[in-house]
Design a protein around this motif. Structure first.
Motif, PDB file in Angstrom:
ATOM      1  N   TRP A 243      41.593  -5.446   6.892  1.00 29.12           N
ATOM      2  CA  TRP A 243      41.164  -6.839   6.756  1.00 29.12           C
ATOM      3  C   TRP A 243      42.359  -7.781   6.639  1.00 29.12           C
ATOM      4  O   TRP A 243      42.357  -8.866   7.216  1.00 29.12           O
ATOM      5  N   PHE A 244      43.377  -7.365   5.897  1.00 27.80           N
ATOM      6  CA  PHE A 244      44.564  -8.209   5.763  1.00 27.80           C
ATOM      7  C   PHE A 244      45.236  -8.424   7.115  1.00 27.80           C
ATOM      8  O   PHE A 244      45.592  -9.553   7.487  1.00 27.80           O
ATOM      9  N   LEU A 245      45.398  -7.334   7.860  1.00 34.86           N
ATOM     10  CA  LEU A 245      46.047  -7.452   9.167  1.00 34.86           C
ATOM     11  C   LEU A 245      45.219  -8.299  10.128  1.00 34.86           C
ATOM     12  O   LEU A 245      45.757  -9.116  10.883  1.00 34.86           O
ATOM     13  N   THR A 247      43.199 -10.722   9.402  1.00 31.07           N
ATOM     14  CA  THR A 247      43.281 -12.141   9.052  1.00 31.07           C
ATOM     15  C   THR A 247      44.554 -12.770   9.606  1.00 31.07           C
ATOM     16  O   THR A 247      44.549 -13.930  10.041  1.00 31.07           O
ATOM     17  N   VAL A 248      45.653 -12.002   9.606  1.00 27.03           N
ATOM     18  CA  VAL A 248      46.898 -12.507  10.189  1.00 27.03           C
ATOM     19  C   VAL A 248      46.715 -12.752  11.685  1.00 27.03           C
ATOM     20  O   VAL A 248      47.093 -13.800  12.225  1.00 27.03           O
ATOM     21  N   ASP A 249      46.121 -11.784  12.371  1.00 30.80           N
ATOM     22  CA  ASP A 249      45.892 -11.910  13.811  1.00 30.80           C
ATOM     23  C   ASP A 249      44.940 -13.065  14.126  1.00 30.80           C
ATOM     24  O   ASP A 249      45.142 -13.811  15.085  1.00 30.80           O
ATOM     25  N   SER A 250      43.903 -13.220  13.311  1.00 33.51           N
ATOM     26  CA  SER A 250      42.918 -14.271  13.561  1.00 33.51           C
ATOM     27  C   SER A 250      43.479 -15.659  13.269  1.00 33.51           C
ATOM     28  O   SER A 250      43.099 -16.632  13.928  1.00 33.51           O
ATOM     29  N   LEU A 251      44.352 -15.767  12.289  1.00 29.87           N
ATOM     30  CA  LEU A 251      45.032 -17.038  12.051  1.00 29.87           C
ATOM     31  C   LEU A 251      45.805 -17.456  13.293  1.00 29.87           C
ATOM     32  O   LEU A 251      45.766 -18.623  13.716  1.00 29.87           O
ATOM     33  N   ALA A 252      46.490 -16.491  13.906  1.00 31.38           N
ATOM     34  CA  ALA A 252      47.240 -16.777  15.133  1.00 31.38           C
ATOM     35  C   ALA A 252      46.308 -17.175  16.269  1.00 31.38           C
ATOM     36  O   ALA A 252      46.586 -18.122  17.018  1.00 31.38           O
ATOM     37  N   VAL A 308      47.474  -1.181  19.755  1.00 35.20           N
ATOM     38  CA  VAL A 308      48.821  -1.747  19.594  1.00 35.20           C
ATOM     39  C   VAL A 308      49.510  -1.924  20.943  1.00 35.20           C
ATOM     40  O   VAL A 308      50.053  -2.997  21.246  1.00 35.20           O
ATOM     41  N   PHE A 309      49.492  -0.883  21.786  1.00 34.33           N
ATOM     42  CA  PHE A 309      50.272  -0.912  23.027  1.00 34.33           C
ATOM     43  C   PHE A 309      49.708  -1.895  24.042  1.00 34.33           C
ATOM     44  O   PHE A 309      50.436  -2.331  24.946  1.00 34.33           O
ATOM     45  N   THR A 310      48.428  -2.246  23.941  1.00 38.41           N
ATOM     46  CA  THR A 310      47.863  -3.246  24.852  1.00 38.41           C
ATOM     47  C   THR A 310      47.950  -4.658  24.287  1.00 38.41           C
ATOM     48  O   THR A 310      48.071  -5.627  25.037  1.00 38.41           O
ATOM     49  N   HIS A 311      47.897  -4.784  22.972  1.00 40.86           N
ATOM     50  CA  HIS A 311      47.895  -6.104  22.342  1.00 40.86           C
ATOM     51  C   HIS A 311      49.293  -6.685  22.217  1.00 40.86           C
ATOM     52  O   HIS A 311      49.475  -7.911  22.260  1.00 40.86           O
ATOM     53  N   LEU A 312      50.303  -5.838  22.073  1.00 41.58           N
ATOM     54  CA  LEU A 312      51.670  -6.323  21.859  1.00 41.58           C
ATOM     55  C   LEU A 312      52.203  -7.144  23.042  1.00 41.58           C
ATOM     56  O   LEU A 312      52.770  -8.222  22.829  1.00 41.58           O
ATOM     57  N   PRO A 313      52.044  -6.703  24.294  1.00 38.79           N
ATOM     58  CA  PRO A 313      52.497  -7.563  25.405  1.00 38.79           C
ATOM     59  C   PRO A 313      51.758  -8.899  25.455  1.00 38.79           C
ATOM     60  O   PRO A 313      52.356  -9.924  25.801  1.00 38.79           O
ATOM     61  N   SER A 314      50.480  -8.881  25.097  1.00 41.01           N
ATOM     62  CA  SER A 314      49.720 -10.128  25.041  1.00 41.01           C
ATOM     63  C   SER A 314      50.292 -11.064  23.988  1.00 41.01           C
ATOM     64  O   SER A 314      50.370 -12.283  24.193  1.00 41.01           O
ATOM     65  N   SER A 315      50.711 -10.511  22.859  1.00 39.32           N
ATOM     66  CA  SER A 315      51.298 -11.323  21.792  1.00 39.32           C
ATOM     67  C   SER A 315      52.619 -11.950  22.237  1.00 39.32           C
ATOM     68  O   SER A 315      52.898 -13.111  21.932  1.00 39.32           O
ATOM     69  N   VAL A 316      53.420 -11.177  22.953  1.00 42.48           N
ATOM     70  CA  VAL A 316      54.688 -11.708  23.458  1.00 42.48           C
ATOM     71  C   VAL A 316      54.434 -12.840  24.453  1.00 42.48           C
ATOM     72  O   VAL A 316      55.164 -13.841  24.484  1.00 42.48           O
ATOM     73  N   ALA A 317      53.384 -12.711  25.264  1.00 44.78           N
ATOM     74  CA  ALA A 317      53.040 -13.769  26.218  1.00 44.78           C
ATOM     75  C   ALA A 317      52.668 -15.062  25.495  1.00 44.78           C
ATOM     76  O   ALA A 317      53.003 -16.159  25.952  1.00 44.78           O
ATOM     77  N   VAL A 404      52.614 -10.504  16.783  1.00 48.69           N
ATOM     78  CA  VAL A 404      53.547  -9.381  16.845  1.00 48.69           C
ATOM     79  C   VAL A 404      53.608  -8.670  15.485  1.00 48.69           C
ATOM     80  O   VAL A 404      53.629  -7.426  15.419  1.00 48.69           O
ATOM     81  N   ALA A 405      53.636  -9.429  14.397  1.00 48.11           N
ATOM     82  CA  ALA A 405      53.642  -8.832  13.057  1.00 48.11           C
ATOM     83  C   ALA A 405      52.376  -8.006  12.819  1.00 48.11           C
ATOM     84  O   ALA A 405      52.426  -6.920  12.217  1.00 48.11           O
ATOM     85  N   TYR A 406      51.239  -8.501  13.294  1.00 48.02           N
ATOM     86  CA  TYR A 406      49.981  -7.752  13.177  1.00 48.02           C
ATOM     87  C   TYR A 406      50.066  -6.418  13.914  1.00 48.02           C
ATOM     88  O   TYR A 406      49.656  -5.372  13.391  1.00 48.02           O
ATOM     89  N   ASP A 407      50.587  -6.439  15.139  1.00 46.71           N
ATOM     90  CA  ASP A 407      50.665  -5.218  15.944  1.00 46.71           C
ATOM     91  C   ASP A 407      51.543  -4.169  15.265  1.00 46.71           C
ATOM     92  O   ASP A 407      51.177  -2.988  15.190  1.00 46.71           O
ATOM     93  N   ILE A 408      52.682  -4.607  14.758  1.00 48.54           N
ATOM     94  CA  ILE A 408      53.592  -3.656  14.098  1.00 48.54           C
ATOM     95  C   ILE A 408      52.955  -3.105  12.820  1.00 48.54           C
ATOM     96  O   ILE A 408      52.999  -1.891  12.556  1.00 48.54           O
ATOM     97  N   GLY A 409      52.355  -3.972  12.030  1.00 46.79           N
ATOM     98  CA  GLY A 409      51.713  -3.518  10.798  1.00 46.79           C
ATOM     99  C   GLY A 409      50.570  -2.568  11.059  1.00 46.79           C
ATOM    100  O   GLY A 409      50.372  -1.580  10.324  1.00 46.79           O
ATOM    101  N   LEU A 410      49.788  -2.823  12.093  1.00 45.51           N
ATOM    102  CA  LEU A 410      48.667  -1.943  12.428  1.00 45.51           C
ATOM    103  C   LEU A 410      49.153  -0.550  12.780  1.00 45.51           C
ATOM    104  O   LEU A 410      48.590   0.456  12.333  1.00 45.51           O
ATOM    105  N   TRP A 411      50.209  -0.469  13.580  1.00 41.04           N
ATOM    106  CA  TRP A 411      50.712   0.842  13.983  1.00 41.04           C
ATOM    107  C   TRP A 411      51.290   1.602  12.800  1.00 41.04           C
ATOM    108  O   TRP A 411      51.060   2.807  12.651  1.00 41.04           O
ATOM    109  N   VAL A 412      52.014   0.913  11.938  1.00 40.33           N
ATOM    110  CA  VAL A 412      52.649   1.586  10.798  1.00 40.33           C
ATOM    111  C   VAL A 412      51.606   2.133   9.822  1.00 40.33           C
ATOM    112  O   VAL A 412      51.714   3.258   9.327  1.00 40.33           O
TER     113      VAL A 412
END
Length: 456
Positions: A243-245, A247-252, A308-317, A404-412
């Motif tokens: 849920w924390f992660l 919320t970060v993604d949804s704020l973005a 993670v691997f599909t969402h991260l390039p989208s985040s960089v875009a 990007v922070a969401y993607d990294i946190g999700l994977w970890v």
């Protein structure tokens, strides 16, 4: 989603036509998302008890009523009230009472083997509906604007009339859903009746004894139930992190929603509405096509890796979106974002279904949807304030960094998590899963178990 897509294309442009400021647009989107949060949070907790089909019918009705208000009124506060109380997609995303319950229904009808594919096709159809809505809205706006007697406001009212029709269509579809989409309530058995009768007899004996004995025993104090009392502690410990992660993604996402992206492109490049509709429609179509591959990828890479691997390039875009000064590179980044952005949605729903029990899914998905919507409410106000000071681009840089922070946190946090612990062997039929869940939630009386074994 056809209706949501069409509304997302014109919402910001409609407000600009009415003379509302960018801050008012941000406030409107924030308050609309806040209303969706309250509505979805309330309905998902009672959907299983009152019936999921009834909730869908009610949501379709609210959709139609909200569209009618947008047709007949142009006062900011009246429109805001209709959006907060009713169902209007101010961002183009599927927030509100629909999505969480739909995902719960599909998870209920599938098992771990089929669930990622079914949820992927659910995302595909949603994206195709949005793409069709945006494309049709863009073409209709340009066509009607060129006709005599059609002002820009009247054209936008026509799009909201289609929104009303789609709300009524949703109500009709809900009536055709079968009982399979509902949570089955177990019928009382003969043993339950015998135990109930014994309970009544024992209670009456206690009452007789209570009359003869002195009334020195105080009545038990009723304990307050927590909102999360129906969700197990194991599930909560997992979901708190997710849920924390989210919320970060949804704020973005709220800071860089597709509605605001339409407005950004219109302000930066002054595009015709039909061309803007073409770009956004292609964006959704690519998202739908890519979502087809989310299920197979999830089987080969795992749910978390696929997310993670599909969402991260989208985040960089999103992070790089304001950099190009030409329309070509800007649209390429837009299509990269949209083409990969939805591939994590089906695995995410499957991940939630994999870590919670079936009886918890509707509530958990409702809380998830509510928290995501609540986080999204903050974003539009931030972007609206930045747009008022000619710093619109800052919103995309900040949103990209958060994603990007969401993607990294999700994977970890989730890459090595054990899934399907409540379902037999992590797979199997839906029947075996339901049996396991019943055994987890209902404990047999040891005396009764011993008597049955003796009888056998």
């Amino acid at each position: 989603m056809f209706a949501f897509g069409g509304a997302s294309l014109i919402m910001a442009l409609f407000f600009a036509t009415l003379g509302f400021s960018d801050r008012q647009l941000g406030l409107f989107m924030t308050m609309t998302l806040a209303g969706d949060t309250v509505l979805s949070f309330a309905l998902t907790f009672i959907a299983d008890s009152i019936g999921r089909r009834r909730v869908f019918v009610g949501a379709g009705l609210l959709m139609a009523v909200s569209g009618l208000v947008f047709i007949y009124f142009e006062n900011f506060w009246i429109l805001l009230l209709a959006a907060v109380v009713g169902v209007i997609s101010a961002t183009g995303s599927d927030f509100g009472p629909f999505r969480a319950i739909e995902e719960s229904v599909l998870s209920h009808l599938t098992n771990p083997e089929t669930r990622p594919d079914v949820l992927s096709w659910y995302i595909v159809t949603s994206n195709l509906g949005s793409a069709a809505g945006i494309e049709v809205a863009g073409r209709v706006v340009e066509a009607l604007k060129n006709r005599d007697g059609w002002s820009e406001r009247l054209v936008y009212h026509a799009i909201f009339a289609v929104y009303v029709v789609m709300g009524v269509v949703n109500m009709g579809f809900a009536f055709f859903m079968t009982d399979n989409c509902e949570i089955a309530k177990p019928a009382p058995s003969m043993d339950d009746g015998t135990q109930a009768a014994q309970g009544l007899l024992s209670e009456s004996d206690e009452e007789i004894e209570g009359e003869m004995a002195p009334a020195s025993t105080a009545p038990p104090v009723p304990q307050k139930k927590s909102l999360f009392s129906g969700i197990s502690a194991t599930t909560r410990s997992v979901m708190y992190k997710l849920w924390f992660l989210l919320t970060v993604d949804s704020l973005a996402d709220g800071m860089a929603s597709y509605t605001l992206t339409n407005y950004y492109l219109d302000r930066k490049f002054h595009l015709p509405k039909s061309q803007l509709g073409d770009y956004m429609s292609a964006n959704y179509i690519l998202g739908g096509i890519s979502s087809v591959f989310a299920g197979p990828l999830a089987r080969h890479l795992g749910l978390v890796n696929t997310m993670v691997f599909t969402h991260l390039p989208s985040s960089v875009a999103v992070l790089l979106f304001p950099a190009p000064q030409g329309i070509v590179l800007t649209v390429i980044l837009l299509l990269i974002r949209g083409g990969l952005n939805n591939m994590d949605q089906a695995p995410r729903a499957a991940l939630i279904a994999a870590v919670v029990k079936p009886v918890e899914r509707t509530a958990v998905m409702g809380i998830t949807n509510a928290l995501r919507t609540l986080a999204s409410t903050i974003g539009p106000s931030i972007t609206g304030a930045l747009a008022d000071t000619d710093r619109f681009w800052v919103a995309y840089v900040a949103a990209g960094a958060l994603r990007v922070a969401y993607d990294i946190g999700l994977w970890v946090l989730f890459v090595n998590m054990k899934l399907h612990s409540h379902e037999e062997g992590g797979s199997g039929s839906s029947r075996s899963s339901r049996v396991n869940d019943e055994e987890d939630t209902v404990e047999m009386d040891p005396v009764k178990r011993e008597e049955e074994e003796h009888a056998r």
